[in-house]
Design an enzyme around this catalytic site. Structure first.
Site, PDB file in Angstrom:
ATOM      1  N   ALA A 110     -78.852 -38.027 -46.579  1.00  0.00           N
ATOM      2  CA  ALA A 110     -78.768 -39.255 -45.778  1.00  0.00           C
ATOM      3  C   ALA A 110     -78.191 -40.479 -46.478  1.00  0.00           C
ATOM      4  O   ALA A 110     -77.741 -41.400 -45.803  1.00  0.00           O
ATOM      5  CB  ALA A 110     -80.144 -39.599 -45.220  1.00  0.00           C
ATOM      6  N   ALA A 111     -78.227 -40.556 -47.814  1.00  0.00           N
ATOM      7  CA  ALA A 111     -77.804 -41.796 -48.483  1.00  0.00           C
ATOM      8  C   ALA A 111     -76.291 -41.980 -48.364  1.00  0.00           C
ATOM      9  O   ALA A 111     -75.559 -40.993 -48.418  1.00  0.00           O
ATOM     10  CB  ALA A 111     -78.204 -41.762 -49.948  1.00  0.00           C
ATOM     11  N   PRO A 112     -75.799 -43.209 -48.206  1.00  0.00           N
ATOM     12  CA  PRO A 112     -76.546 -44.467 -48.180  1.00  0.00           C
ATOM     13  C   PRO A 112     -77.171 -44.831 -46.829  1.00  0.00           C
ATOM     14  O   PRO A 112     -77.862 -45.822 -46.734  1.00  0.00           O
ATOM     15  CB  PRO A 112     -75.482 -45.495 -48.569  1.00  0.00           C
ATOM     16  CG  PRO A 112     -74.196 -44.893 -48.095  1.00  0.00           C
ATOM     17  CD  PRO A 112     -74.333 -43.412 -48.221  1.00  0.00           C
ATOM     18  N   GLY A 113     -76.924 -44.058 -45.774  1.00  0.00           N
ATOM     19  CA  GLY A 113     -77.700 -44.320 -44.567  1.00  0.00           C
ATOM     20  C   GLY A 113     -76.906 -44.636 -43.312  1.00  0.00           C
ATOM     21  O   GLY A 113     -77.496 -45.029 -42.301  1.00  0.00           O
ATOM     22  N   LYS A 115     -75.376 -42.661 -41.115  1.00  0.00           N
ATOM     23  CA  LYS A 115     -75.748 -41.843 -39.949  1.00  0.00           C
ATOM     24  C   LYS A 115     -77.231 -41.985 -39.652  1.00  0.00           C
ATOM     25  O   LYS A 115     -77.651 -41.890 -38.505  1.00  0.00           O
ATOM     26  CB  LYS A 115     -75.326 -40.400 -40.172  1.00  0.00           C
ATOM     27  CG  LYS A 115     -73.811 -40.305 -40.255  1.00  0.00           C
ATOM     28  CD  LYS A 115     -73.294 -38.942 -40.461  1.00  0.00           C
ATOM     29  CE  LYS A 115     -71.835 -38.983 -40.861  1.00  0.00           C
ATOM     30  NZ  LYS A 115     -71.602 -39.553 -42.220  1.00  0.00           N
ATOM     31  N   GLU A 133     -82.974 -38.000 -49.067  1.00  0.00           N
ATOM     32  CA  GLU A 133     -81.913 -37.967 -50.067  1.00  0.00           C
ATOM     33  C   GLU A 133     -82.460 -37.303 -51.325  1.00  0.00           C
ATOM     34  O   GLU A 133     -83.491 -37.702 -51.853  1.00  0.00           O
ATOM     35  CB  GLU A 133     -81.422 -39.394 -50.371  1.00  0.00           C
ATOM     36  CG  GLU A 133     -80.447 -39.500 -51.504  1.00  0.00           C
ATOM     37  CD  GLU A 133     -79.206 -38.612 -51.366  1.00  0.00           C
ATOM     38  OE1 GLU A 133     -78.589 -38.585 -50.278  1.00  0.00           O
ATOM     39  OE2 GLU A 133     -78.864 -37.926 -52.342  1.00  0.00           O
ATOM     40  N   ARG A 138     -79.911 -42.504 -55.444  1.00  0.00           N
ATOM     41  CA  ARG A 138     -79.353 -42.917 -54.153  1.00  0.00           C
ATOM     42  C   ARG A 138     -80.417 -43.181 -53.094  1.00  0.00           C
ATOM     43  O   ARG A 138     -80.123 -43.706 -52.028  1.00  0.00           O
ATOM     44  CB  ARG A 138     -78.381 -41.839 -53.641  1.00  0.00           C
ATOM     45  CG  ARG A 138     -77.126 -41.735 -54.482  1.00  0.00           C
ATOM     46  CD  ARG A 138     -76.288 -40.523 -54.123  1.00  0.00           C
ATOM     47  NE  ARG A 138     -75.794 -40.505 -52.762  1.00  0.00           N
ATOM     48  CZ  ARG A 138     -74.685 -41.093 -52.331  1.00  0.00           C
ATOM     49  NH1 ARG A 138     -73.936 -41.769 -53.182  1.00  0.00           N
ATOM     50  NH2 ARG A 138     -74.313 -41.008 -51.080  1.00  0.00           N
ATOM     51  N   ASP A 178     -75.153 -33.641 -43.168  1.00  0.00           N
ATOM     52  CA  ASP A 178     -73.876 -34.309 -43.446  1.00  0.00           C
ATOM     53  C   ASP A 178     -73.591 -33.977 -44.911  1.00  0.00           C
ATOM     54  O   ASP A 178     -73.948 -34.719 -45.815  1.00  0.00           O
ATOM     55  CB  ASP A 178     -74.038 -35.821 -43.231  1.00  0.00           C
ATOM     56  CG  ASP A 178     -72.727 -36.559 -43.388  1.00  0.00           C
ATOM     57  OD1 ASP A 178     -71.684 -36.016 -42.999  1.00  0.00           O
ATOM     58  OD2 ASP A 178     -72.751 -37.690 -43.915  1.00  0.00           O
ATOM     59  N   CYS A 231     -66.759 -34.751 -44.553  1.00  0.00           N
ATOM     60  CA  CYS A 231     -65.588 -35.641 -44.470  1.00  0.00           C
ATOM     61  C   CYS A 231     -64.424 -34.959 -45.170  1.00  0.00           C
ATOM     62  O   CYS A 231     -63.735 -35.578 -45.968  1.00  0.00           O
ATOM     63  CB  CYS A 231     -65.908 -37.018 -45.023  1.00  0.00           C
ATOM     64  SG  CYS A 231     -66.454 -37.020 -46.710  1.00  0.00           S
TER      65      CYS A 231
HETATM   66  N1  SAM Z   1     -75.025 -39.115 -44.440  1.00  0.00           N
HETATM   67  C1  SAM Z   1     -74.659 -40.159 -45.367  1.00  0.00           C
HETATM   68  C2  SAM Z   1     -74.229 -41.376 -44.590  1.00  0.00           C
HETATM   69  O1  SAM Z   1     -73.827 -41.261 -43.428  1.00  0.00           O
HETATM   70  O2  SAM Z   1     -74.323 -42.498 -45.144  1.00  0.00           O
HETATM   71  C3  SAM Z   1     -73.615 -39.686 -46.372  1.00  0.00           C
HETATM   72  C4  SAM Z   1     -74.052 -38.450 -47.098  1.00  0.00           C
HETATM   73  S1  SAM Z   1     -72.973 -37.847 -48.323  1.00  0.00           S
HETATM   74  C5  SAM Z   1     -71.661 -37.177 -47.399  1.00  0.00           C
HETATM   75  C6  SAM Z   1     -73.822 -36.431 -48.887  1.00  0.00           C
HETATM   76  C7  SAM Z   1     -75.147 -36.666 -49.540  1.00  0.00           C
HETATM   77  O3  SAM Z   1     -75.683 -35.410 -49.959  1.00  0.00           O
HETATM   78  C8  SAM Z   1     -75.098 -37.549 -50.781  1.00  0.00           C
HETATM   79  O4  SAM Z   1     -75.970 -38.617 -50.643  1.00  0.00           O
HETATM   80  C9  SAM Z   1     -75.560 -36.637 -51.915  1.00  0.00           C
HETATM   81  O5  SAM Z   1     -76.335 -37.294 -52.873  1.00  0.00           O
HETATM   82  C10 SAM Z   1     -76.375 -35.580 -51.177  1.00  0.00           C
HETATM   83  N2  SAM Z   1     -76.459 -34.293 -51.903  1.00  0.00           N
HETATM   84  C11 SAM Z   1     -75.789 -33.911 -53.015  1.00  0.00           C
HETATM   85  N3  SAM Z   1     -76.167 -32.665 -53.381  1.00  0.00           N
HETATM   86  C12 SAM Z   1     -77.068 -32.252 -52.485  1.00  0.00           C
HETATM   87  C13 SAM Z   1     -77.836 -31.054 -52.343  1.00  0.00           C
HETATM   88  N4  SAM Z   1     -77.706 -30.045 -53.189  1.00  0.00           N
HETATM   89  N5  SAM Z   1     -78.700 -30.992 -51.315  1.00  0.00           N
HETATM   90  C14 SAM Z   1     -78.826 -32.003 -50.434  1.00  0.00           C
HETATM   91  N6  SAM Z   1     -78.129 -33.158 -50.528  1.00  0.00           N
HETATM   92  C15 SAM Z   1     -77.256 -33.268 -51.533  1.00  0.00           C
END
Ligand code: SAM
Length: 455
Positions: A110-113, A115, A133, A138, A178, A231
Site C-alpha cells: 500500500a505505501a505510500p498510499g 490507492k 506495507e 515505508r 498493487d 505499473c
Molecule cells: N499501492 C501503492 C500506492 O498506490 O501508493 C504503491 C505500491 S508499490 C507499486 C509496491 C509496494 O510493494 C511498495 O511499497 C513495496 O515496498 C511493496 N513490496 C515490496 N516487496 C514486497 C513483497 N515482497 N511483498 C509485499 N509488498 C512488497
C-alpha cells in the site's frame, strides 16, 4: 525534456510484444509526464494557479497543466488532495462495478498510499480497509497519508503477505495487490526505474509477484475479488501472472466496463494504460473472482508470542465525555486506550479490529483522538485531520499563507487576539492542526515527525 535513454532490451521486447505500435509508445516515453491529483471530500473546490482538466475515469481526479510545488501548499499537508498518477485512479471503476462499499478490504502493497486513500474514500463509513506495507521504512509515510486523508476507516499494518494468508484466512471481500514491479510505466519520470531495469529483473519481479499472490491468497474469501495491478507493460508480469493465478489458484477473470474514448487497451486478459493512448503513465489492472467451493468463515488466530493490543489501560469516564464532544458522530466510534493515548475506530468493526490487533502488527488504527497530559486530556494531531472532527469544539483561528507555512515548519507562532487554551488552526477553512495559547506565547503542536523542512 532531454531525450531519455531507454534500455535496449526493453525497446526490443516492446517491439516484439506490440509490433509497430511499440514506436508510438517509445515516442510517448520521450514526452513529459502528466501531473494529476485526486481531491479529498474535505475540499469543495480546487485552487491551483493553472489549468485543470477532469480525469474521465474518476470523478475527483484532475490533470494539472503544470506541476506546482505541492510542498508550498498548506492544503496539500492537510490532506485536501493526493498527488496520484491518473491511470491508477481507474481502480475506482473496478470497485464501482464489483464491490459493495460495506466490504472489508486489504490493500496489501500500500505505501505510500495513493490507492489506499482512494479505497478508503470509496468505502466511506460503511467499510473497513486494512492498508499494509511490508517495508518498514515505508509504513510511516503510509500511516501519515492515511491519517491526513481523515476517514478513520483504515487500519495500517506492517505484515508479510504470508502472515496475512495465515492469520486472516477467508477474511477479505477484496484484496488489492498493487505489486512491486519493474516499473516500465514510470520510465518517463523515474530514472532509477530505467537504470534498474533488465530482462533478468523482469523475470525476478514476475516470480516475486507470484509468491506474493500465492502467500496472500488464503486471506481472500471464496467468491472474493482480487484486483491485481502493476505499473509495467510486459506480459510476463501482467497477463502471464493473471493467467497463472486463474489456473493455479482458482479464479475467474472479470471484465471491467470502460468508455472507448478513454484510450484503454485490452490485453489477452486485463487492461493496459499506455501513455500514447490514455493520458497518464503506464498501468495494468485485472480483476479476478476467487472460486468459492471451499468456504470456511474467518476465525481469528492469535499470533504466537504477541501481547494483546486491544487491552485498555486508561478509561477515565470524564475524559471519554470530553473526547466524545470533539466528534460529530461520537456514537460511530469505539475508543481504545493504550498507555496515555486514546484512539477512535469504527464501532461497527470493533470486534474484528480488536481481534486483528491481537494478531497483526498494527501501526495505526482509525485516528488518534486524545492524549492524557498531567491532569487533562489533549487532542492528538490526527483528530485535526479527521473528517469527523467537530470543528466548533475548539476556537478556530484562520491563518494567512505565511502563518500556515510557518506553523507547518513547527516555528514559534505570533498570533494576536486569540483566546487562551487550545486553538484549532485553519487555512482556507480547513484544519491544519492544534496550538495552545499559554498567554505570553502559543505552543506549536504540529507533530515534529511530520515537520515540513523545505517550505
Ligand atoms: N499501492 C501503492 C500506492 O498506490 O501508493 C504503491 C505500491 S508499490 C507499486 C509496491 C509496494 O510493494 C511498495 O511499497 C513495496 O515496498 C511493496 N513490496 C515490496 N516487496 C514486497 C513483497 N515482497 N511483498 C509485499 N509488498 C512488497
Amino acid at each position: 525534456m532531454h531525450p531519455i535513454m531507454l534500455p535496449v532490451d526493453f525497446i526490443d521486447s516492446m517491439r516484439q510484444q506490440m509490433g509497430v505500435e511499440a514506436e508510438l509508445l517509445l515516442r510517448a516515453l520521450q514526452t513529459d509526464p502528466v501531473t494529476s491529483i485526486r481531491l479529498n471530500s474535505k475540499l469543495d473546490v480546487l485552487t491551483f494557479d493553472c489549468d485543470t482538466d477532469e480525469v474521465p475515469w474518476h470523478v475527483d481526479g484532475y490533470y494539472l497543466s503544470e506541476r506546482p510545488q505541492f510542498t508550498l501548499d498548506p492544503l496539500f499537508h492537510a490532506g485536501c488532495y493526493y498527488v496520484q498518477e491518473a491511470s491508477s485512479m481507474f481502480i475506482q471503476q473496478v470497485l464501482e462495478q464489483y464491490l459493495d462499499p460495506s466490504s472489508v478490504v486489504l490493500d496489501l502493497c500500500a505505501a505510500p498510499g495513493g490507492k489506499s486513500t482512494l479505497i478508503s474514500e470509496y468505502l466511506g463509513r460503511d467499510g473497513l480497509l486494512l492498508s499494509n506495507e511490508v517495508v518498514r521504512q515505508r509504513v510511516f509515510i503510509l500511516s501519515e497519508n492515511i491519517q491526513k486523508w481523515g476517514n478513520g476507516n483504515t487500519v495500517v499494518t506492517h505484515n508479510t503477505p504470508a502472515e496475512y494468508g495465515e492469520l486472516c484466512t477467508n477474511l477479505f471481500d477484496c484484496i488489492l495487490v498493487d505489486a512491486p514491479c519493474s516499473g516500465e510505466g514510470m520510465f518517463r519520470k523515474d530514472e532509477q526505474a530505467r537504470n534498474e531495469w533488465s530482462l533478468a529483473a523482469v523475470r525476478k519481479c514476475a516470480e516475486r509477484q507470484r509468491a506474493i499472490l500465492m502467500d496472500v491468497w488464503d486471506a481472500l474469501k471464496p467468491g472474493g475479488l482480487l484486483i491485481y495491478s502493476t505499473c509495467t507493460f510486459n506480459a510476463e508480469e501482467n497477463e502471464k501472472n493473471v493467467e497463472w493465478m486463474a489456473e493455479s489458484l482458482g479464479a475467474d477473470i472479470m471484465p471491467v466496463d470502460y468508455d472507448r474514448s478513454w484510450g484503454i487497451v485490452e490485453g489477452s486478459v486485463g487492461y493496459h494504460f499506455y501513455p500514447h493512448r490514455a493520458k497518464g503513465e503506464g498501468f495494468y489492472v485485472c480483476a479476478l473472482r476467487k472460486h468459492d467451493e471451499f468456504f470456511k468463515p474467518f476465525q481469528p488466530k492469535a499470533a504466537k508470542n504477541k501481547k494483546s493490543n486491544s487491552q485498555q489501560s486508561m478509561a477515565n469516564p470524564q475524559y471519554t465525555e470530553i473526547m466524545r464532544s470533539w466528534l460529530q458522530h461520537p456514537d460511530d466510534w469505539a475508543l481504545r486506550y493504550t498507555d496515555r493515548f486514546a484512539t477512535a475506530y469504527p464501532l461497527r468493526y470493533k470486534e474484528l479490529i480488536d481481534a486483528l490487533a491481537d494478531c497483526l502488527t498494527c501501526i495505526s488504527t482509525g485516528f488518534g483522538l486524545g492524549e492524557e497530559r498531567g491532569k487533562t486530556i489533549a487532542p492528538q494531531h490526527s483528530l485535526s485531520m479527521a473528517k469527523d472532527l467537530r470543528k466548533e469544539a475548539f476556537p478556530n483561528v484562520p491563518l494567512t499563507l505565511e502563518q500556515a507555512r510557518s506553523y507547518l515548519r513547527t516555528e514559534a507562532l505570533n498570533l494576536t487576539n486569540v483566546p487562551l487554551g487550545l486553538l484549532l488552526l485553519t487555512y482556507e477553512g480547513v484544519p491544519l492542526g492544534f496550538a495552545k495559547n499559554v498567554g505570553n506565547r502559543q505552543n506549536n503542536l504540529y507533530p515534529n515527525e511530520w515537520r515540513i523542512r523545505k517550505l
